[in-house]
Design a protein around this motif. Structure first.
Motif, mmCIF file in Angstrom:
data_model
loop_
_atom_site.group_PDB
_atom_site.id
_atom_site.type_symbol
_atom_site.label_atom_id
_atom_site.label_comp_id
_atom_site.label_asym_id
_atom_site.label_seq_id
_atom_site.Cartn_x
_atom_site.Cartn_y
_atom_site.Cartn_z
ATOM 1 N N ILE A 285 0.846 -1.188 0.000
ATOM 2 C CA ILE A 285 0.000 0.000 0.000
ATOM 3 C C ILE A 285 0.889 1.247 0.000
ATOM 4 N N SER A 286 0.515 2.242 -0.779
ATOM 5 C CA SER A 286 1.290 3.478 -0.866
ATOM 6 C C SER A 286 1.057 4.324 0.388
ATOM 7 N N SER A 287 1.867 5.361 0.560
ATOM 8 C CA SER A 287 1.667 6.240 1.716
ATOM 9 C C SER A 287 0.328 6.970 1.597
ATOM 10 N N GLU A 288 -0.053 7.339 0.389
ATOM 11 C CA GLU A 288 -1.366 7.962 0.187
ATOM 12 C C GLU A 288 -2.474 6.960 0.519
ATOM 13 N N GLY A 289 -2.297 5.716 0.081
ATOM 14 C CA GLY A 289 -3.281 4.667 0.371
ATOM 15 C C GLY A 289 -3.397 4.397 1.859
ATOM 16 N N LYS A 290 -2.246 4.465 2.565
ATOM 17 C CA LYS A 290 -2.282 4.283 4.028
ATOM 18 C C LYS A 290 -3.109 5.366 4.691
ATOM 19 N N GLY A 291 -2.935 6.595 4.228
ATOM 20 C CA GLY A 291 -3.708 7.699 4.792
ATOM 21 C C GLY A 291 -5.205 7.531 4.550
ATOM 22 N N ILE A 292 -5.540 7.073 3.369
ATOM 23 C CA ILE A 292 -6.958 6.840 3.051
ATOM 24 C C ILE A 292 -7.511 5.707 3.901
ATOM 25 N N ALA A 293 -6.769 4.613 3.991
ATOM 26 C CA ALA A 293 -7.236 3.475 4.803
ATOM 27 C C ALA A 293 -7.355 3.885 6.273
ATOM 28 N N GLN A 294 -6.388 4.671 6.770
ATOM 29 C CA GLN A 294 -6.432 5.141 8.165
ATOM 30 C C GLN A 294 -7.713 5.944 8.411
ATOM 31 N N GLY A 295 -8.018 6.839 7.490
ATOM 32 C CA GLY A 295 -9.238 7.636 7.632
ATOM 33 C C GLY A 295 -10.491 6.771 7.646
ATOM 34 N N ASN A 296 -10.487 5.747 6.809
ATOM 35 C CA ASN A 296 -11.653 4.870 6.770
ATOM 36 C C ASN A 296 -11.722 3.944 7.974
ATOM 37 N N CYS A 297 -10.572 3.542 8.506
ATOM 38 C CA CYS A 297 -10.576 2.778 9.769
ATOM 39 C C CYS A 297 -11.251 3.605 10.855
ATOM 40 N N LEU A 298 -10.825 4.848 10.964
ATOM 41 C CA LEU A 298 -11.366 5.722 12.007
ATOM 42 C C LEU A 298 -12.839 6.031 11.765
ATOM 43 N N ARG A 299 -13.225 6.159 10.506
ATOM 44 C CA ARG A 299 -14.636 6.432 10.185
ATOM 45 C C ARG A 299 -15.524 5.320 10.743
ATOM 46 N N CYS A 300 -15.097 4.085 10.630
ATOM 47 C CA CYS A 300 -15.920 2.955 11.089
ATOM 48 C C CYS A 300 -15.692 2.610 12.557
ATOM 49 N N TYR B 92 -14.139 4.574 15.113
ATOM 50 C CA TYR B 92 -13.749 5.647 16.024
ATOM 51 C C TYR B 92 -14.355 5.482 17.412
ATOM 52 N N SER B 93 -15.613 5.086 17.481
ATOM 53 C CA SER B 93 -16.236 4.944 18.805
ATOM 54 C C SER B 93 -15.563 3.853 19.614
ATOM 55 N N THR B 94 -14.913 2.911 18.958
ATOM 56 C CA THR B 94 -14.205 1.842 19.668
ATOM 57 C C THR B 94 -12.885 2.339 20.244
ATOM 58 N N ILE B 95 -12.228 3.235 19.540
ATOM 59 C CA ILE B 95 -10.888 3.644 19.969
ATOM 60 C C ILE B 95 -10.811 5.043 20.560
ATOM 61 N N GLU B 96 -11.913 5.782 20.564
ATOM 62 C CA GLU B 96 -11.833 7.199 20.937
ATOM 63 C C GLU B 96 -11.268 7.447 22.327
ATOM 64 N N ASN B 97 -11.385 6.508 23.244
ATOM 65 C CA ASN B 97 -10.868 6.685 24.601
ATOM 66 C C ASN B 97 -9.587 5.903 24.851
ATOM 67 N N THR B 98 -8.912 5.535 23.803
ATOM 68 C CA THR B 98 -7.675 4.774 23.958
ATOM 69 C C THR B 98 -6.465 5.698 23.798
ATOM 70 N N PRO B 99 -5.318 5.288 24.309
ATOM 71 C CA PRO B 99 -4.099 6.086 24.102
ATOM 72 C C PRO B 99 -3.770 6.258 22.622
ATOM 73 N N MET B 100 -4.107 5.268 21.829
ATOM 74 C CA MET B 100 -3.824 5.360 20.396
ATOM 75 C C MET B 100 -4.523 6.567 19.780
ATOM 76 N N ALA B 101 -5.775 6.777 20.104
ATOM 77 C CA ALA B 101 -6.521 7.905 19.554
ATOM 78 C C ALA B 101 -5.946 9.223 20.064
ATOM 79 N N ARG B 102 -5.590 9.278 21.320
ATOM 80 C CA ARG B 102 -5.045 10.518 21.896
ATOM 81 C C ARG B 102 -3.685 10.861 21.314
ATOM 82 N N GLN B 103 -2.910 9.846 20.967
ATOM 83 C CA GLN B 103 -1.556 10.077 20.468
ATOM 84 C C GLN B 103 -1.472 10.062 18.946
ATOM 85 N N GLY B 104 -2.614 9.903 18.279
ATOM 86 C CA GLY B 104 -2.611 9.918 16.814
ATOM 87 C C GLY B 104 -1.951 8.703 16.195
ATOM 88 N N GLY B 105 -2.144 7.568 16.793
ATOM 89 C CA GLY B 105 -1.540 6.342 16.274
ATOM 90 C C GLY B 105 -2.111 5.921 14.932
#
Length: 157
Positions: free
Chosen positions: A104-119, A121-134
């Motif tokens: 996957i390209s770096s652009e593709g990673k960014g798109i996939a990351q955004g779509n991971c969070l879109r679906c 986000y409510s699962t990870i919003e209170n995790t350290p990963m979300a706070r630290q921008g993982g």
């Protein structure tokens, strides 16, 4: 019939013909856009065969490829990205210049990351990963398309 009436009638026919042609072009583009977004279409390329097989065994098999690999944006951005990516895929598929394992390209990673969070986000919003921008794909990069490289590389024949 007077000449002025013939010109009006011809003008109306041209307008009707342009409208019908425009509608037909819009329908064909919508069918093409929808069809090119289906997993069945994506895995028709030789280079995507093993990727598609792994996806069918994943927990994300109910989602189309474009739900993870297309920017979550307006239609124009999505259609532009899809056309650019599709032409790139067509070029490499035709010339058989894909590497043994497609990354996957770096652009593709960014798109996939955004779509991971879109679906999810409510699962990870209170995790350290979300706070630290993982990045989701740092730990979950094998979740949908499996682990490791294909043995023997890409087979196109």
């Amino acid at each position: 019939m007077r000449p002025i009436d013939n010109r009006c009638q011809s003008g109306r026919l041209i307008i009707v013909a342009v409208i019908i042609i425009g509608i037909l072009i819009a329908v064909f583009m919508a069918i093409g856009y929808h069809g090119a977004g289906s997993p069945r279409f994506c895995v028709t390329c030789h280079s995507m065969e093993h990727v598609g097989n792994r996806w069918q065994q994943s927990y994300h098999k109910q989602f189309a490829c474009i739900e993870c690999h297309l920017p979550n944006s307006n239609f124009i951005v999505q259609a532009t990205y899809k056309a650019r990516a599709g032409l790139n895929d067509l070029f490499h598929e035709t010339l058989r210049t894909y590497p043994a394992a497609i990354l996957i390209s770096s652009e593709g990673k960014g798109i996939a990351q955004g779509n991971c969070l879109r679906c999810h986000y409510s699962t990870i919003e209170n995790t350290p990963m979300a706070r630290q921008g993982g990045e989701c794909l740092k730990c979950h990069h094998n979740l949908v398309h499996g682990r490791g490289l294909e043995k023997g590389g890409m087979k196109v024949e």
